[in-house]
Write a protein that holds these residues in place. Structure first.
Motif, mmCIF file in Angstrom:
data_model
loop_
_atom_site.group_PDB
_atom_site.id
_atom_site.type_symbol
_atom_site.label_atom_id
_atom_site.label_comp_id
_atom_site.label_asym_id
_atom_site.label_seq_id
_atom_site.Cartn_x
_atom_site.Cartn_y
_atom_site.Cartn_z
ATOM 1 N N HIS A 134 24.745 -63.628 40.987
ATOM 2 C CA HIS A 134 23.712 -62.705 40.758
ATOM 3 C C HIS A 134 22.348 -63.163 41.613
ATOM 4 N N GLU A 158 27.246 -56.574 46.870
ATOM 5 C CA GLU A 158 26.663 -55.113 46.514
ATOM 6 C C GLU A 158 25.663 -55.118 45.754
ATOM 7 N N SER A 159 24.597 -54.069 45.890
ATOM 8 C CA SER A 159 23.456 -54.177 45.131
ATOM 9 C C SER A 159 23.620 -53.567 43.695
ATOM 10 N N GLU A 160 23.088 -53.800 42.796
ATOM 11 C CA GLU A 160 23.113 -53.574 41.230
ATOM 12 C C GLU A 160 21.601 -53.470 40.738
ATOM 13 N N GLY A 161 21.418 -52.509 39.704
ATOM 14 C CA GLY A 161 20.298 -52.527 39.158
ATOM 15 C C GLY A 161 19.385 -51.350 39.644
ATOM 16 N N GLU A 162 18.110 -51.107 38.827
ATOM 17 C CA GLU A 162 17.502 -50.064 39.254
ATOM 18 C C GLU A 162 15.963 -50.402 39.489
ATOM 19 N N ARG A 166 16.493 -54.153 41.318
ATOM 20 C CA ARG A 166 17.898 -53.961 42.020
ATOM 21 C C ARG A 166 17.997 -55.268 42.749
#
Length: 175
Positions: A134, A158-162, A166
């Motif tokens: 990460h 891949e992108s994760e989070g908000e 992010r």
């Protein structure tokens, strides 16, 4: 919503196909930035470059001149805001959304090098451990730069989070 959250929303749009539109966009942006420099009483040369249908504008000074640092701000936050304002100026003048990238005093170029090194370290870590890695949160534009380096190395990302959290997760491809 902060400026950095919305700055790269137009990233999903296709590049401009018409070379004249790109040149017009660059001229409008350069005029806007020249006026801004005059108001702020700052010296800087504006360079316009077209790469892949996208306008890249750089404001540069002499090697040791740090007078533009205030336009970059902490972690590039002021630069991001100025980029968005410049895009809005282009939209107002042309009626077309802009995907231009603004760099001041080489900040984005330096940051791109940092991100490349960060991606390379994540690639090595993922390959060595086989575990997901990460990365720190970053803007959409910065994530795109990192995704490109990882894809070139043959790994998956891949992108994760908000929102401002992010971030990219790097993993080895399943065989």
């Amino acid at each position: 919503m902060t400026a950095t959250e919305n700055i790269d929303a137009p990233e999903l749009e296709a590049p401009i196909d018409n070379e004249q539109e790109v040149l017009d966009e660059g001229e409008v942006a350069a005029d806007y930035l020249e006026e801004l420099l005059d108001i702020a009483d700052l010296d800087g040369d504006i360079d316009i470059e077209i790469r892949g249908g996208r306008t890249y504008i750089s404001i540069v000074t002499e090697d040791d001149d740090t007078s533009l640092d205030s336009l970059v701000g902490e972690n590039g936050e002021t630069l991001d805001a100025l980029q968005e304002l410049t895009r809005l100026a282009v939209l107002t003048a042309t009626g077309e959304r802009s995907r231009l990238i603004l760099d001041i005093a080489g900040y984005r170029a330096d940051r791109a090098e940092q991100l490349k090194k960060l991606a390379e370290e994540a690639i090595a870590n993922a390959r060595d451990t086989g575990e997901k890695v990460h990365l720190e949160p970053m803007s959409a534009y910065e994530r795109k730069l990192v995704h490109d380096v990882i894809a070139e190395a043959g790994l998956h990302s891949e992108s994760e989070g908000e929102s401002t959290r992010r971030h990219i997760v790097v993993s080895v491809l399943d065989s």
